[in-house]
Write an enzyme that holds these catalytic residues in place. Structure first.
Site, PDB file in Angstrom:
ATOM      1  N   GLY A 273       0.854  -1.183   0.000  1.00 22.20           N
ATOM      2  CA  GLY A 273       0.000   0.000   0.000  1.00 22.20           C
ATOM      3  C   GLY A 273       0.886   1.228   0.000  1.00 22.20           C
ATOM      4  O   GLY A 273       1.059   1.906  -1.009  1.00 22.20           O
ATOM      5  N   ARG A 274       1.500   1.456   1.159  1.00 25.89           N
ATOM      6  CA  ARG A 274       2.338   2.637   1.344  1.00 25.89           C
ATOM      7  C   ARG A 274       3.402   2.796   0.257  1.00 25.89           C
ATOM      8  O   ARG A 274       3.595   3.887  -0.267  1.00 25.89           O
ATOM      9  CB  ARG A 274       3.022   2.532   2.708  1.00 25.89           C
ATOM     10  CG  ARG A 274       3.767   3.783   3.134  1.00 25.89           C
ATOM     11  CD  ARG A 274       4.570   3.510   4.402  1.00 25.89           C
ATOM     12  NE  ARG A 274       3.764   2.906   5.437  1.00 25.89           N
ATOM     13  CZ  ARG A 274       3.021   3.572   6.316  1.00 25.89           C
ATOM     14  NH1 ARG A 274       3.009   4.886   6.277  1.00 25.89           N
ATOM     15  NH2 ARG A 274       2.323   2.941   7.227  1.00 25.89           N
ATOM     16  N   ARG A 310      -2.278  11.048  10.321  1.00 22.79           N
ATOM     17  CA  ARG A 310      -1.070  10.286  10.689  1.00 22.79           C
ATOM     18  C   ARG A 310      -0.186  10.929  11.751  1.00 22.79           C
ATOM     19  O   ARG A 310       0.239  10.250  12.680  1.00 22.79           O
ATOM     20  CB  ARG A 310      -0.269   9.919   9.432  1.00 22.79           C
ATOM     21  CG  ARG A 310      -0.955   8.838   8.595  1.00 22.79           C
ATOM     22  CD  ARG A 310      -0.157   8.405   7.379  1.00 22.79           C
ATOM     23  NE  ARG A 310       1.262   8.602   7.468  1.00 22.79           N
ATOM     24  CZ  ARG A 310       2.115   7.783   8.095  1.00 22.79           C
ATOM     25  NH1 ARG A 310       1.692   6.678   8.634  1.00 22.79           N
ATOM     26  NH2 ARG A 310       3.398   8.084   8.153  1.00 22.79           N
ATOM     27  N   TYR A 314      -0.049   8.495  14.808  1.00 22.09           N
ATOM     28  CA  TYR A 314       1.166   7.675  14.920  1.00 22.09           C
ATOM     29  C   TYR A 314       2.419   8.490  15.217  1.00 22.09           C
ATOM     30  O   TYR A 314       3.520   7.949  15.111  1.00 22.09           O
ATOM     31  CB  TYR A 314       1.444   6.969  13.587  1.00 22.09           C
ATOM     32  CG  TYR A 314       0.328   6.178  12.983  1.00 22.09           C
ATOM     33  CD1 TYR A 314      -0.267   5.120  13.675  1.00 22.09           C
ATOM     34  CD2 TYR A 314      -0.104   6.445  11.687  1.00 22.09           C
ATOM     35  CE1 TYR A 314      -1.264   4.374  13.090  1.00 22.09           C
ATOM     36  CE2 TYR A 314      -1.102   5.692  11.093  1.00 22.09           C
ATOM     37  CZ  TYR A 314      -1.680   4.660  11.801  1.00 22.09           C
ATOM     38  OH  TYR A 314      -2.654   3.916  11.207  1.00 22.09           O
ATOM     39  N   CYS A 341      -9.904  21.548  17.420  1.00 22.62           N
ATOM     40  CA  CYS A 341      -9.848  21.754  18.863  1.00 22.62           C
ATOM     41  C   CYS A 341      -9.308  20.531  19.588  1.00 22.62           C
ATOM     42  O   CYS A 341     -10.043  19.831  20.296  1.00 22.62           O
ATOM     43  CB  CYS A 341     -11.238  22.118  19.367  1.00 22.62           C
ATOM     44  SG  CYS A 341     -11.905  23.491  18.439  1.00 22.62           S
TER      45      CYS A 341
HETATM   46  C1  LIG Z   1      -2.495  -2.696   5.736  1.00 22.44           C
HETATM   47  C2  LIG Z   1      -2.229  -3.978   5.087  1.00 22.44           C
HETATM   48  C3  LIG Z   1      -1.406  -4.044   3.963  1.00 22.44           C
HETATM   49  C4  LIG Z   1      -0.673  -2.854   3.388  1.00 22.44           C
HETATM   50  O1  LIG Z   1       0.340  -2.399   4.219  1.00 22.44           O
HETATM   51  P1  LIG Z   1       1.394  -1.310   3.707  1.00 22.44           P
HETATM   52  O2  LIG Z   1       2.286  -1.094   4.866  1.00 22.44           O
HETATM   53  O3  LIG Z   1       0.643  -0.094   3.341  1.00 22.44           O
HETATM   54  O4  LIG Z   1       2.121  -1.892   2.545  1.00 22.44           O
HETATM   55  C5  LIG Z   1      -1.251  -5.271   3.349  1.00 22.44           C
HETATM   56  N1  LIG Z   1      -1.857  -6.378   3.828  1.00 22.44           N
HETATM   57  C6  LIG Z   1      -2.647  -6.357   4.918  1.00 22.44           C
HETATM   58  C7  LIG Z   1      -3.299  -7.604   5.377  1.00 22.44           C
HETATM   59  C8  LIG Z   1      -2.856  -5.156   5.584  1.00 22.44           C
HETATM   60  O5  LIG Z   1      -3.622  -5.137   6.676  1.00 22.44           O
END
Ligand SMILES: *Cc1c(COP(=O)(O)O)cnc(C)c1O
Length: 409
Positions: A273-274, A310, A314, A341
């Site tokens: 994802g990231r 974020r 985090y 706020c």
């Molecule tokens: C959140 C998640 C991802 C993606 O994680 P990234 O750090 O954004 O690459 C992939 N697989 C599962 C099961 C997740 O929960």
């Protein structure tokens, strides 16, 4: 190649000056670079080209439909964790046999939907989930392809809140429980066990934990004696948010995976994802006030923690840069904050910044993953717009939510 950068003191997204967009659209807004998205996807794929993996983009990191459609064109599948994400991935045109359904708490309705839509794999996280999927499949006279998520008890040495692979974390099954469930599934008539999945956390910048996981998977496979059709290694690959951070050596990870897969027939799945989305976007925001107090210069932005969660959630670090860089600087304790706020509505503290005035614009960087997808209406603020730049053109890919729509209930 970096597609979002300063050119002669003007921040540009590909060939468009961010300032020209800030004058056109109401701030704050997310602005993405399509070329960056493509470059990330192809870089990811090429690091693993030796293993020809199925890359399933993690929709929870960014679920904008236009971006999902672009990823689909690049050949991406999807990793989804809810009915909503599944429907969105399908709406983007992603073939169900490129979709994996993950998550620790799938409901009966979500399981029914996943079965009806014939997703490639449902990655299960408990015995009771297996029992439920078997039952739902039986009612529909279907045999459902499933995977089991292994909790390898390896953490990515990342932020505790985004670690998922430790034995104290709620995710997956321990090695022992995994092996026991494999045996039980062989007796469940409506399940076909095809996958082993892991996902140990996010923003991991060392290849060590990934390597460790591969060793553990080998151990577990030898104990189960199952030839899994799919081995889903999850996501978690980190990016550099600041120049200080180490860069993940993806090609080294690629080599580990290639070696790992040599003696197996399994297809590798990844769920990044990231790594794919984070550096594709900035959040453009206007400076409402500059307030001096307590030896601090508070730079109060029109973007708040509801627009980018974020840092508050985090303690994540996101660099902030002016859309137009000045030759002069402000020196002292500078704190970028939002209008919400909450005292956690704070983006960044630093000791100097380009000289800016009220009414000027800044960009919060690397917000393409877990930025828009974590927005909320807190303080009854509308969800902001998203704009996609492609070369010298741009388009609105999500309209800013209207106040009218927001105040109806
Ligand atoms: C959140 C998640 C991802 C993606 O994680 P990234 O750090 O954004 O690459 C992939 N697989 C599962 C099961 C997740 O929960």
């Amino acid at each position: 190649m970096d597609y979002i950068k300063l050119r002669k003191n003007n921040l540009c997204v590909e060939n468009i000056s961010a300032l020209s967009l800030a004058k056109k659209y109401k701030t704050p807004f997310y602005c993405y670079s399509l070329s960056q998205l493509k470059s990330n996807f192809y870089n990811f794929s090429s690091a693993f080209k030796g293993t020809k993996p199925l890359v399933c983009f993690s929709v929870k990191s960014n679920s904008n439909l236009s971006l999902l459609k672009e990823l689909k064109k690049m050949g991406s599948g999807a990793d989804v964790v809810s009915a909503g994400e599944l429907l969105k991935a399908l709406r983007a045109g992603i073939n169900p046999n490129k979709i994996v359904f993950s998550g620790v708490g799938k409901t009966t309705e979500e399981i029914e939907l996943a079965i009806k839509k014939r997703v490639l794999l449902i990655n299960m996280e408990s015995e009771n989930e297996a029992i439920l999927i078997n039952k739902v499949s039986g009612k529909r006279s279907k045999i459902t392809s499933v995977g089991i998520r292994l909790n390898p008890d390896v953490t990515g040495k990342t932020n505790k809140k985004i670690s998922t692979g430790g034995k104290e974390d709620k995710f997956g099954l321990s090695q022992n429980d995994f092996i026991i469930l494999c045996k039980k599934i062989s007796k469940m008539k409506n399940l076909k066990l095809e996958g082993l999945s892991v996902h140990i956390g996010s923003q991991i910048t060392s290849t060590k934990p990934f390597k460790k996981v591969l060793t553990i998977i080998n151990k577990v496979i030898s104990k189960t004696k199952i030839n899994f059709k799919f081995i889903d290694l999850g996501g978690g690959m980190g990016i550099s948010y600041s120049n200080k951070e180490k860069k993940l050596n993806l090609s080294q990870y690629g080599k580990f995976v290639k070696k790992f897969i040599e003696d197996k027939k399994a297809k590798i799945i990844f769920e990044p994802g990231r790594f794919i989305a984070a550096n594709t976007s900035i959040l453009v925001s206007k400076i409402i006030y500059i307030k001096k107090s307590n030896n601090k210069n508070y730079i109060i932005l029109d973007a708040g923690m509801n627009d980018l969660m974020r840092p508050a959630l985090y303690n994540a670090h996101h660099k902030i840069i002016p859309l137009k860089k000045s030759n002069k600087s402000i020196i002292g304790n500078i704190e970028f904050v939002g209008p919400i706020c909450e005292s956690s509505d704070k983006f960044l503290s630093q000791k100097n910044f380009s000289k800016v005035r009220e009414g000027d614009y800044v960009a919060i960087t690397n917000v393409g993953a877990y930025g828009m997808s974590l927005t909320s209406n807190y303080n009854t603020r509308p969800i902001v717009a998203e704009i996609l730049v492609n070369g010298s053109s741009h388009k609105l890919i999500k309209k800013r939510q209207s106040l009218e729509n927001l105040i109806n209930n």
